[in-house]
Design a protein around this motif. Sequence first.
Motif, PDB file in Angstrom:
ATOM      1  N   LEU A 116       0.629  -1.157   0.456  1.00  0.00           N
ATOM      2  CA  LEU A 116      -0.418  -0.061  -0.117  1.00  0.00           C
ATOM      3  C   LEU A 116       0.454   1.300  -0.222  1.00  0.00           C
ATOM      4  CD1 LEU A 116      -2.734  -1.716   2.660  1.00  0.00           C
ATOM      5  CD2 LEU A 116      -2.993  -1.322   0.073  1.00  0.00           C
ATOM      6  N   LEU A 117       1.903   1.104   0.408  1.00  0.00           N
ATOM      7  CA  LEU A 117       2.803   2.355   0.562  1.00  0.00           C
ATOM      8  C   LEU A 117       3.968   2.282  -0.767  1.00  0.00           C
ATOM      9  CD1 LEU A 117       3.045   3.050   4.692  1.00  0.00           C
ATOM     10  CD2 LEU A 117       1.616   3.978   2.929  1.00  0.00           C
ATOM     11  N   LEU A 118       4.241   1.455  -1.270  1.00  0.00           N
ATOM     12  CA  LEU A 118       5.584   1.320  -1.981  1.00  0.00           C
ATOM     13  C   LEU A 118       4.857   1.287  -3.704  1.00  0.00           C
ATOM     14  CD1 LEU A 118       7.902  -0.553   0.024  1.00  0.00           C
ATOM     15  CD2 LEU A 118       8.256   2.034   0.013  1.00  0.00           C
ATOM     16  N   LYS A 119       5.012   2.219  -4.142  1.00  0.00           N
ATOM     17  CA  LYS A 119       4.684   1.895  -4.966  1.00  0.00           C
ATOM     18  C   LYS A 119       5.551   2.340  -6.049  1.00  0.00           C
ATOM     19  CE  LYS A 119       0.788   6.255  -3.848  1.00  0.00           C
ATOM     20  NZ  LYS A 119       1.482   7.875  -4.561  1.00  0.00           N
ATOM     21  N   LYS A 120       5.205   0.833  -7.631  1.00  0.00           N
ATOM     22  CA  LYS A 120       5.952   0.685  -8.718  1.00  0.00           C
ATOM     23  C   LYS A 120       6.038   2.320  -9.384  1.00  0.00           C
ATOM     24  CE  LYS A 120       6.138  -2.514 -12.424  1.00  0.00           C
ATOM     25  NZ  LYS A 120       6.273  -3.726 -12.349  1.00  0.00           N
ATOM     26  N   ASP A 121       7.702   2.380 -10.078  1.00  0.00           N
ATOM     27  CA  ASP A 121       8.117   3.148 -10.889  1.00  0.00           C
ATOM     28  C   ASP A 121       7.900   4.719 -10.234  1.00  0.00           C
ATOM     29  OD1 ASP A 121       8.725   2.188 -12.657  1.00  0.00           O
ATOM     30  OD2 ASP A 121       6.795   2.055 -13.747  1.00  0.00           O
ATOM     31  N   VAL A 122       7.965   4.674  -8.738  1.00  0.00           N
ATOM     32  CA  VAL A 122       7.901   6.054  -7.484  1.00  0.00           C
ATOM     33  C   VAL A 122       9.115   5.365  -6.985  1.00  0.00           C
ATOM     34  CG1 VAL A 122       7.746   7.314  -6.397  1.00  0.00           C
ATOM     35  CG2 VAL A 122       5.766   7.000  -8.085  1.00  0.00           C
ATOM     36  N   ASN A 123       9.137   4.407  -6.046  1.00  0.00           N
ATOM     37  CA  ASN A 123       9.231   4.219  -5.148  1.00  0.00           C
ATOM     38  C   ASN A 123      10.417   2.868  -4.932  1.00  0.00           C
ATOM     39  OD1 ASN A 123       6.675   4.424  -3.257  1.00  0.00           O
ATOM     40  ND2 ASN A 123       8.717   5.742  -2.438  1.00  0.00           N
ATOM     41  N   TYR A 124      10.305   2.261  -6.417  1.00  0.00           N
ATOM     42  CA  TYR A 124      11.299   0.960  -7.075  1.00  0.00           C
ATOM     43  C   TYR A 124      10.615   0.600  -8.193  1.00  0.00           C
ATOM     44  CZ  TYR A 124       7.527  -1.755  -6.530  1.00  0.00           C
ATOM     45  OH  TYR A 124       6.253  -2.710  -6.644  1.00  0.00           O
ATOM     46  N   ILE A 125      12.035   0.508  -9.077  1.00  0.00           N
ATOM     47  CA  ILE A 125      11.608  -0.245 -10.881  1.00  0.00           C
ATOM     48  C   ILE A 125      11.367  -1.612 -10.942  1.00  0.00           C
ATOM     49  CG2 ILE A 125      11.865   1.660 -11.402  1.00  0.00           C
ATOM     50  CD1 ILE A 125      14.431   0.399 -12.619  1.00  0.00           C
ATOM     51  N   VAL A 126      11.033  -2.848 -11.347  1.00  0.00           N
ATOM     52  CA  VAL A 126      11.498  -4.068 -11.477  1.00  0.00           C
ATOM     53  C   VAL A 126      12.283  -3.908 -12.858  1.00  0.00           C
ATOM     54  CG1 VAL A 126      10.715  -6.110 -12.242  1.00  0.00           C
ATOM     55  CG2 VAL A 126       9.370  -4.622 -10.243  1.00  0.00           C
ATOM     56  N   GLY A 154      11.747  19.527 -13.788  1.00  0.00           N
ATOM     57  CA  GLY A 154      12.398  18.464 -13.194  1.00  0.00           C
ATOM     58  C   GLY A 154      11.054  17.458 -12.636  1.00  0.00           C
ATOM     59  N   THR A 155      10.925  16.814 -12.399  1.00  0.00           N
ATOM     60  CA  THR A 155       9.533  15.596 -11.943  1.00  0.00           C
ATOM     61  C   THR A 155       9.633  15.262 -10.814  1.00  0.00           C
ATOM     62  OG1 THR A 155      10.047  13.952 -13.297  1.00  0.00           O
ATOM     63  CG2 THR A 155       9.315  15.391 -14.457  1.00  0.00           C
ATOM     64  N   SER A 156       8.897  14.195 -10.135  1.00  0.00           N
ATOM     65  CA  SER A 156       9.210  13.192  -8.694  1.00  0.00           C
ATOM     66  C   SER A 156       9.069  12.696  -9.121  1.00  0.00           C
ATOM     67  CB  SER A 156       7.772  14.249  -7.763  1.00  0.00           C
ATOM     68  OG  SER A 156       6.517  13.235  -8.628  1.00  0.00           O
ATOM     69  N   SER A 157       8.277  11.754  -9.425  1.00  0.00           N
ATOM     70  CA  SER A 157       9.037  10.063  -9.861  1.00  0.00           C
ATOM     71  C   SER A 157      10.147   9.673 -11.284  1.00  0.00           C
ATOM     72  CB  SER A 157       8.143   9.480  -8.997  1.00  0.00           C
ATOM     73  OG  SER A 157       6.851   9.876 -10.152  1.00  0.00           O
ATOM     74  N   VAL A 158       9.840   8.675 -11.476  1.00  0.00           N
ATOM     75  CA  VAL A 158       9.887   7.912 -12.727  1.00  0.00           C
ATOM     76  C   VAL A 158       8.639   7.908 -13.695  1.00  0.00           C
ATOM     77  CG1 VAL A 158       9.797   5.621 -14.303  1.00  0.00           C
ATOM     78  CG2 VAL A 158      11.549   6.551 -11.842  1.00  0.00           C
ATOM     79  N   GLU A 159       6.874   7.315 -12.637  1.00  0.00           N
ATOM     80  CA  GLU A 159       6.486   7.466 -13.688  1.00  0.00           C
ATOM     81  C   GLU A 159       5.494   9.066 -13.897  1.00  0.00           C
ATOM     82  OE1 GLU A 159       2.032   5.595 -11.266  1.00  0.00           O
ATOM     83  OE2 GLU A 159       3.165   7.395 -10.506  1.00  0.00           O
ATOM     84  N   GLU A 160       5.820   9.748 -13.308  1.00  0.00           N
ATOM     85  CA  GLU A 160       5.426  11.303 -14.121  1.00  0.00           C
ATOM     86  C   GLU A 160       6.108  11.497 -15.076  1.00  0.00           C
ATOM     87  OE1 GLU A 160       4.787  15.750 -12.219  1.00  0.00           O
ATOM     88  OE2 GLU A 160       6.379  14.695 -11.113  1.00  0.00           O
ATOM     89  N   SER A 161       7.562  11.404 -14.963  1.00  0.00           N
ATOM     90  CA  SER A 161       7.892  11.298 -15.921  1.00  0.00           C
ATOM     91  C   SER A 161       7.892  11.070 -17.626  1.00  0.00           C
ATOM     92  CB  SER A 161       9.643  11.449 -15.747  1.00  0.00           C
ATOM     93  OG  SER A 161      10.730  10.300 -15.458  1.00  0.00           O
ATOM     94  N   ASP A 162       7.849   9.854 -17.529  1.00  0.00           N
ATOM     95  CA  ASP A 162       7.122   9.168 -18.600  1.00  0.00           C
ATOM     96  C   ASP A 162       5.944   9.933 -18.362  1.00  0.00           C
ATOM     97  OD1 ASP A 162       9.288   7.350 -18.605  1.00  0.00           O
ATOM     98  OD2 ASP A 162       8.506   5.810 -17.364  1.00  0.00           O
TER      99      ASP A 162
END
Length: 758
Positions: free
Chosen positions: A300-310, A437-445
């Motif tokens: 619930l708190l760790l978000k893919k492409d924000v806190n981590y990538i696979v 400058g963006t906040s996360s991988v998700e936002e930049s994409d």
Amino acid sequence: MNIAVELMQKFKDRETRNKLKVYQNKVEIIRKRNLEAWNDGQLQAESLRLKKEAKSGTPLDELLVDAYALVCEAAKRKLGLQPYNVQIMAAIALHERFLIEQHTGEGKTLSAVMPAYLNALTGEGVHVLTFNDYLANRDAEWMGPIYRFLGLTVDSVQAGMSLSEKRTAYAADITYVTAKEAGFDYLRDTIALNEADTVHRPFHYVIVDEADSLLLDEARVPLVIAGEPGFSGNDDIRFAAVVRQLEQDEHYDFDEFKRNVYLNEAGSAKAESLLRCGNLYESQNSHLLMSLNCALHAELLLKKDVNYIVRDGKIELIDEYTGRVAENRHLPDGLQAALSAKEGLQPRAGGKILGTITLQHFLSLYPKICGMTATAHVSAMEFENIYMLQVMQIPTNRPNIRIDHPHRIYTHKYAKLKALIQEILSVHSMGRPILIGTSSVEESDMLAEALAVAGVPCHVLNAKNDAKEAEIIAKAGEIGAVTVSTNMAGRGVDIRLGGGNPTQAEAVAKLGGLYVIGTHIHQSVRIDNQLRGRSGRQGDPGDSIFFVSLEDELILQFGIDKAIRNLRQDEALEESVLSSKIAHIQRVIMGQNFHIRQELNRYSDMVEEQRRILYGERLEILKGETPMSPSEQRVRLYYIDECWADHLAYVSYIREGIHLEGLVNRNPIDEFHVQIIRAYEQIPAKINRESVKMLAKLGGSNDPAEWEKFGLKSPTSTWTYTINDQYMEHSRGSWNPGMIIAYWMRRVLRPVFGWEKF
């Protein structure tokens, strides 16, 4: 109170001005040395004289003018670089062990050479800690000709080097290395069974580059050396499945800042039913409760492409301050396994921890420390409180003419995105380069896709393509360039107008220089200032602006006046009071984080104190300062390491559940100290007991083959990693009322009233 703060600030500002005036006078004396007429041989003979003086005990302060004059002349002859007056002022402050704030593009790398040379004259070694391996190698090669011309040795340490290569690098007069690699090498030294297998010399003087990142943002990060990792079981997949069957509000709640998630009474009952474990809060089920909490946090708190990538079938954590993949960084074991289970990957166990030290404690091993960064002033109090380092703001060589515009604040995210795209289209139509400058991988994409739809080609720089960072940044200042980045572009990066082409640079300058846009504000003002600082280097023109919406996570956490929040309009708000509220929110969060770090330090400081006492004894044995036979030396070293590893495992176990003490009105930190002191006091007797047993088995044999037969050897393989302990920061005991009620109902009231069967 505000008046007192203002008076204190005025006093400090006056003190800084006076100090800078003294530095300026010293710079003039250095300039008057005028060594242009000297030939190379004379310069090298002068360097040899200074080295003899330093080794004979002459205070380095008395050699500073001559040493700095030599470095200035050597830099001009070997690299064609003439240090600016402000660079020499910065170099004086570094020698006096200040933390200097020197703006981007002002030449920190060359400033550091002067104090590094001066302090290396004693032969005790100087470390320059860089942000990454690339910069360590680049700076050592770039500045190397100056040192070598003046008769000093210089080298860099890179991850993956052999033991002998590292010993050679650390034996150099000046060594460029990342803080983490130097720390990992120190941990390896602490478990070496032969002195020949160690690489570090006694620590002496260190210059920390990007100091705010290493001394504050990453200071709490524990460096770890552990045995070979293995694979954990499938229980984590089971807990992930349980969590997916729970519903928000009905079974779990978040804290007010959505940094923690907790089971409530109904959630505890549901989990017990699914796990068929009985009362979750019984002591025999504590491991289940911990695993369940880890699964909740991961889901619930760790978000893919924000806190981590696979990537390539592996979890790679993203550093929240840089946006880069944090190499070899792991969450605490239980949480790392839960995250792997969430993504359907096989969890890996971390291996037995053999040694650990935080960057903060590692850096405190240096008797003399100084640092440099572009953003230090806003955290001056913290630097002074933790490291006793005072911040010195160094003037720029040329006036900074960048225009920092007020935030543009919108009522909702869609309005912000629409305005952002329009702003980019407008500026791009002029041909002016833009860095976003963006906040996360998700936002930049997502932003890159929106720009593609709008017909604006762009380069994307985030954790997914970090290998292309240098290539993308090299082009970010060219005409028409649009670069969408996470915070990656905020550290160790120099964006040159026109990509370094003088003709194009002039054209870009006429267009207004680099235009920097932030799509969010960060918790720390320092990180925002890092992004702003990409523009306006060395007197170049430039602009910076941040787009903010009242739906941004940071704003929602702390809340804005409901009357304003309920508005919904596409135009930017004109409420100037909002900007001051946002600035207030950032100050509050920085204060909170400061206090969190202080609290966490109270846990780790005691363990570090214990480590230093035990390691001091170990070092005496390793160096042969304690009279004993080779077999006794090997046995005692082995059991010191074994007992310390066991102690660390116990400390970790106690730390995981210590916040429960708060529920029975006991201070968790005090209880933690009591328990680990009690455990530590048992270590010497255990070392002696086990050593006596083993020596009896060996029969006094000094044959290494016999030692190996009984397992008295270093681990067959080890690995090093850092732990992302944000989870520990956020779960430091701030249980919400729902979880406290659940605890007491299920732990205390159910047995009293015979509710066990429910």
